[in-house]
Structures are given as C-alpha cells and as structure tokens.
Enzyme design. Structure first.
Site, mmCIF file in Angstrom:
data_model
loop_
_atom_site.group_PDB
_atom_site.id
_atom_site.type_symbol
_atom_site.label_atom_id
_atom_site.label_comp_id
_atom_site.label_asym_id
_atom_site.label_seq_id
_atom_site.Cartn_x
_atom_site.Cartn_y
_atom_site.Cartn_z
ATOM 1 C CB SER A 127 -3.375 4.036 -1.167
ATOM 2 O OG SER A 127 -4.571 3.883 -1.314
ATOM 3 C CE LYS A 160 -5.108 0.662 -3.044
ATOM 4 N NZ LYS A 160 -5.422 1.692 -2.350
ATOM 5 C CB SER A 169 -3.380 3.609 -5.571
ATOM 6 O OG SER A 169 -3.276 3.421 -4.356
#
Length: 485
Positions: free
Chosen positions: A75, A78, A322
């Site tokens: 993640s 991101k 997230s």
C-alpha cells in the site's frame, strides 16, 4: 489535534526554506545503528530490505540500503496514487452523481424511465440515496411509470484489477470497482456491506446478525451458535461466488463483544440501484417498472446532481485507513478526465506521466494498479523517498501530509493504520507515514521529526518475509533509531 498537525505541516514547510546541517559523525552513527539492526534481526534472514533516508530540507540521501532495487510496495503504492491524483484532479475535486429522466411528469407521475448515473463517487451512503429520493419528491413525483436504470458507463466494465488474487474477491479491500457504487459507513468502503454479529441471549441460540446498510440485496445464512461464557469465539464469513449470499458459521460465547466484518458485494451497480429504489419507496414514490442497468440517452434531462466531499477530505479515509477501492477509483478517474477513458490502462498512463513531473523515473517502476494489492507492482525505496521530498514543494502538500497516519494517535481518523504502533516518546505523534502489507511484504514511508529537530524522510520496504507481520516491529525499531538522531 488540528493545531498539532498544522504545526507539523508548518515545521516541514519552513524547514524546506532553512537548510539545517547534518554532522558527519551523526550520519555515520545512524548508518552503523541501522546496519546492525538489518544484519542481526533473524526475521530479515533471506529477506530483502530496501531503505532510503533523506533530509526533508535538502533531499540529500543520508542512508541507503538497496534503495534502487525494485521491490513490491504493497500500500505504499497509494503515495504515488494520492500525489498523482492531487496533481491531476486538484484537492477541491468532487465526484458527481446525476439523476436524469427521458419522460415528462403529468399528474404526479413520471411517464418514462428514471436514470441514476454514477461518476465514480465512492462515498454514497444510504442517507445520500434518501436525499436523492427527497429531490425526486420535491419535483412532485409520486409515481414512476417506467424503469429505474443505473448507468455506470463513466468507467469501463472491468471490475477487478489485473492481479487481484481470487481469494480476495469477497473482501472489502478487494471489492469490485464501478462508477456507480455505495458504502456502508463513513469509512467509505465502497462496494461492501458491514455485517455485525453478536451472541444470542442464551446458550444454544443463534447469534444475532445485523447488516449495514439494511438491505435485502445481501442474503444471510446464519449457521452460528451461542456458547457459554468460557466457550470459543470462532466465526467465518463466506460469500458465494457471483452471488450475494453470505454464510456465517461458527460460535460466539454469551456476553462477548460484537464481531464486525466487511464483505464486498457482487455487482455494486445493482447494489446502489437497490438502495436507491428502497429510498424512493420509503419516501412514498412508487416504481412500476424494474431496476436495470444501461446507458442514459443523450437527450435525457438532468433532474438533480449530487456532489461528493472534496478530494482533500476523501484522502483522509483513503490514506489513513488504506482504502484500496479509493485508489482504483482515482486511477480510473484520472484516465477518464485526461484521456476520456475510465480504465486502469489509461489511468496508469496518466499517473506515470504525472509522476515524471514529480521527479520520479518511470523506467524504474512497474505499475499495475493504484492500491498496491498486486504482487507485480515494483517500486524502489529511493523513488518513494524522492516523491516525498518533491511533494513538499507542491501547493497540495498540506492536504497530502494531513492524510498520512500519525504514529500512536488514538483516534481512527488521525492515527489510522499507525494508531496502535510507535507509542514511545521518541516517535509518538512525530511520525507521519503510509503503511503497506500484502503476503510476505511490509512497507512504510513518510516523515519523522527527530530528537535534534531535523525533519527526515524515510522509505522502508521489506520483501520476501516468511511472516509479514514481523515486519512491523522491524520497521518501528528502524524508525525509532532515525527519530533518535
């Protein structure tokens, strides 16, 4: 909290204008301490650690360990998606949802179809559909002599990113992506429902099940049993493939706490349509036709347009918690806005082009999605630390920084994925960073205000771990060493 966060933003921004010295002996000491941790930690044997640490003031690389090696970011991907979206769409960007009609209203009856056209909003709640139904009621419509048609053509019809594991299909973090969707709560897990299970009043009773939003779109098969207080708590949730039947099996002791589970639905477009039909009925508006999916005619008249919260506000649940769905929607939205096609392919092309402007070398990356759920994504730690440095010079940086989880901050929308980590005095409230986890991978990248008052950027990427949960404690130790400088 806001004052503390704004102070941190101010510190970062001012620090960029006033370069600070970094004594050579301090850097040598940092290198020695970090190297010792990497060499001695048994959980890193056979794993790969890519680390890049920079001065937040100058961008100078202070420490590097395999920083140019491409690794799976999980993640931390991101960070790239959020930066590109802020740059392309702008922090004030909103998603629209339209209600249209191809018929005329006569004697309180709409003689034609009603269209619900989604344009990517991941924040639509049941209460928003209630408000949309209110708008129809204000127009004097009590009957719809036609169909309710959902239009999700703003994006393509590819529902899952290319490398999503099949086992993630029922999960909220692997939920289908559609331009018309709905969320159960203000965490905005689009395309999912929240299921709460609590024990029955007496042993032998089935557990009590509640679905949010309250809808018959999802069917629950309850195969649970309430046990005595000393019994085992063990529940499983399974959604049948290509259906919205969820079977709950297992046991729950009397007086035990409520168990919450989020389940991704099959066909989020019809999910949103079902909620809207329900809202219309609750407002006394009768639909004679069926709910269908299709495209809105070009000559249809817009009856009402609903706008989402701003991108700067959406970034908070997106980054703090997230949220994979938000990442993939932002990728498709960038593709739609810039290239006229709401697809992963076009969105990633836009994202790559924007990252070049932010000092990232696209030849060093492999981009497969916006969330990082793919094991094919590859990003070097040095590129993430470079992005974090360059981001500081952008007008949208305060919104970007405010979206990052804060170490040890108790509140969910402050601490996010770091609320239960790094609570020691050196790091609590002084680390703002994005976490990442997929099987065998643990990552974290962000900013830290050190003991000596320096602002530093770090990217720590741990790959090929036997137990990815062990990566968190390793990261926390490394960041504490940095914070102690």
């Amino acid at each position: 909290m806001l004052k503390r966060l704004n102070l941190f933003v101010l510190i970062i921004l001012i620090a960029g204008l006033i370069p600070q010295s970094h004594p050579v002996h301090a850097e040598n000491n940092l290198t020695q301490l970090l190297n010792e941790l990497l060499i001695k930690d048994p959980d890193l044997q056979g794993a790969i650690a890519g680390i890049s640490i920079r001065s937040a003031d100058t961008g100078e690389v202070i420490y590097d360990h395999l920083g140019d090696v491409r690794l799976r970011p999980a993640s931390n991907m991101k960070l790239l998606t959020a930066a590109a979206a802020l740059s392309v769409l702008g922090e004030d960007y909103t998603f629209k949802t339209e209600i249209l009609s191809d018929g005329a209203v006569k004697n309180k009856t709409l003689r034609g179809n009603l269209y619900l056209k989604g344009k990517g909003d991941p924040t639509l709640l049941k209460e928003d559909f209630n408000k949309l139904a209110d708008e129809i009621k204000k127009l004097g419509i009590k009957n719809i002599n036609g169909h309710l048609i959902g239009d999700d053509s703003w994006y393509d019809d590819v529902r899952y990113s290319v490398d999503l594991p099949w086992s993630d299909e029922q999960t909220y973090y692997g939920a289908q992506v559609s331009a018309l969707t709905a969320s159960p709560t203000k965490d905005y897990d689009s395309g999912s429902v929240m299921i709460e299970v609590k024990p029955g009043h007496n042993k032998g009773d089935k557990a009590e099940v509640k679905v949010t939003p309250d809808t018959d779109f999802v069917k629950i098969i309850n195969q649970t049993e309430t046990l005595p207080e000393d019994g085992d708590k063990k529940l499983t949730f399974e959604r049948e493939h290509a259906k919205n039947t969820v079977t709950i099996r297992g046991t729950l002791p009397v007086k035990s706490k409520v168990v919450k589970e989020w389940i991704g639905v099959w066909d989020p477009t019809r999910y949103a349509l079902t909620l809207f039909k329900q809202s219309l009925a609750e407002k006394g508006i009768h639909l004679t036709g069926k709910i269908k999916t299709g495209q809105t005619p070009e000559d249809a008249e817009i009856l009402h347009t609903h706008s989402s919260i701003k991108l700067s506000e959406l970034l908070v649940p997106f980054m703090k918690l997230s949220n994979n769905g938000h990442a993939e929607i932002l990728v498709k939205e960038m593709g739609k806005v810039v290239k006229g096609e709401g697809s992963w392919e076009k969105g990633l092309e836009v994202m790559e082009a924007e990252l070049i402007k932010l000092g990232i070398n696209p030849k060093s990356l492999v981009l497969r999605d916006g969330s990082g759920i793919s094991h094919v994504n590859l990003v070097p730690a040095s590129q993430l630390s470079q992005l974090l440095f360059t981001a500081q010079q952008q007008s949208w940086f305060p919104a970007f920084l405010q979206s990052l989880p804060i170490a040890g901050a108790h509140e969910k929308m402050e601490g996010g994925t770091l609320r239960h980590r790094m609570k020691g005095p050196l790091v609590r409230g002084k680390v703002l960073a994005k976490t990442g986890t997929i099987s065998t991978v643990s990552t974290i990248s962000g900013y830290v205000n050190t003991k000596s008052g320096q602002n530093m950027i770090f990217s720590i990427m741990l790959n090929n771990l036997v137990d990815d949960s062990k990566g968190k404690s390793i990261e926390d130790k490394l960041i504490t060493v940095i914070a102690n400088q």
